[in-house]
Design an enzyme around this catalytic site. Structure first.
Site, short mmCIF file in Angstrom:
data_model
loop_
_atom_site.label_atom_id
_atom_site.label_comp_id
_atom_site.label_asym_id
_atom_site.label_seq_id
_atom_site.Cartn_x
_atom_site.Cartn_y
_atom_site.Cartn_z
N CYS A 1 3.33 -4.83 6.61
CA CYS A 1 2.82 -4.54 5.53
C CYS A 1 3.95 -4.03 4.78
O CYS A 1 5.20 -3.70 5.09
CB CYS A 1 1.93 -3.67 5.29
SG CYS A 1 0.33 -4.30 5.89
N HIS B 1 0.80 -1.26 -0.09
CA HIS B 1 -0.08 0.10 0.04
C HIS B 1 0.77 1.26 0.15
O HIS B 1 1.99 1.17 0.09
CB HIS B 1 -0.96 0.25 1.25
CG HIS B 1 -0.27 0.09 2.56
ND1 HIS B 1 0.27 1.03 3.06
CD2 HIS B 1 -0.16 -0.93 3.41
CE1 HIS B 1 0.83 0.80 4.16
NE2 HIS B 1 0.57 -0.42 4.47
#
Length: 311
Positions: free
Chosen positions: A211, A195
């Protein structure tokens, strides 16, 4: 220098508002028996007061990649007139050249567009110490424009320990830590994503909860190119080696990921794989130069061929 760099991150969060990243670095793919791409360049620091992260963003390099290549450089205020090495030469990971390959140790993401003879390389931010992204082959299961962020119980607990109470859900928008684009990976319980971010300072550092984080313009470009179902391979290889078609032998060494806060990635032992041991023990490898490269950990390919250059 430790990979956490939390105080540096807090400073960059306020200093780098408005920093503009350059377009992604694209390289033509070398032949299948070659892994060397790109060329290093140099940059003379002007007297403009910009931090090292801003210079790194101009060249699509992560912050720690710049520090590996230029040890001793002041990350807050590089000395005007000093000459920096821009590490844009690298060895491709020893993986299948398909889809997305993430090498956590070098804090880079490689994307091989299907049917195109090129690779696109992005610097990334990854999980903090103790919050590693799992090493496996997976795929992009979902593409999410304008994602909301629902902090997990562990994340909320961690923030609470710092005196910060997170809302149950952070809505989409410029203040969302996930940025404006996200791609969910088909592993775990869906908690791992590639992301964006609302804070450029975290790129090229270990700052996430597991992440994979990209600069805003990078995730937007990648999001538009990557189809759902794209293969994603996550590896952790601090050492990359190659014997090129002309016989030249290269090694590229990055600081390994620390396992605890007390680990120093610059001096942590690096365990070589069986293939790497065979490479270093070969009579065509200059063992002294190889060992020096392992100690230096510059993050750049080093020529370790023994004797005169092959024809």
């Amino acid at each position: 220098m430790k990979r956490a760099l939390s105080l540096m991150g807090m400073l960059f969060a306020t200093v780098l508002t408005g920093t503009q990243a350059a377009s992604a670095t694209e390289y033509p793919l070398p032949p299948p028996d070659s892994r060397l791409i790109g060329e290093n360049t140099t940059y003379t620091v002007p007297n403009d007061g910009r931090p090292l992260e801003a210079i790194a963003a101009d060249y699509q390099i992560g912050l720690l990649g710049m520090l590996e290549a230029n040890p001793g450089t002041d990350p807050f205020l590089p000395k005007p007139g000093s000459v920096l090495t821009i590490p844009t030469q690298m060895l491709l990971p020893d993986t299948k050249r398909e889809g997305i390959v993430v090498n956590l140790a070098e804090l880079r993401l490689y994307y091989y567009p299907k049917g195109e003879n090129k690779v696109i390389v992005y610097p990334i931010g990854i999980g903090q110490t103790g919050m590693h992204t799992p090493l496996q082959v997976t795929s992009v299961s979902q593409k999410i424009p304008n994602p909301t962020w629902t902090p997990t119980a562990n994340i909320r607990k961690r923030y609470q320990a710092k005196g910060v109470t997170l809302p149950a859900v952070i809505p989409a928008g410029p203040d969302n830590p996930m940025g404006l684009f996200a791609m969910r990976l088909a592993m775990g319980h869906g908690e791992y994503l590639i992301h964006g971010t609302n804070a450029n300072f975290g790129i090229g550092m270990r700052v996430s909860s597991g992440c994979i984080r990209l600069r805003p313009k990078d995730i937007e470009a990648l999001f538009k190119m990557v189809p759902r179902g794209t293969r994603v391979q996550v590896i952790n290889d601090p050492v990359k080696i190659s014997v090129e078609p002309d016989g030249k032998r290269y090694v590229e060494v990055h600081q390994p990921l620390s396992r605890t806060e007390s680990d120093d990635p610059q001096t942590m032992p690096i365990t070589l794989s069986k293939t790497e041991k065979t490479f270093v023990e070969d009579t065509q490898t200059d063992r002294a130069v190889f060992d020096s490269a392992v100690v230096r950990r510059s993050g750049m390919p080093v020529l370790v061929s023994l004797g005169p250059e092959p024809i």
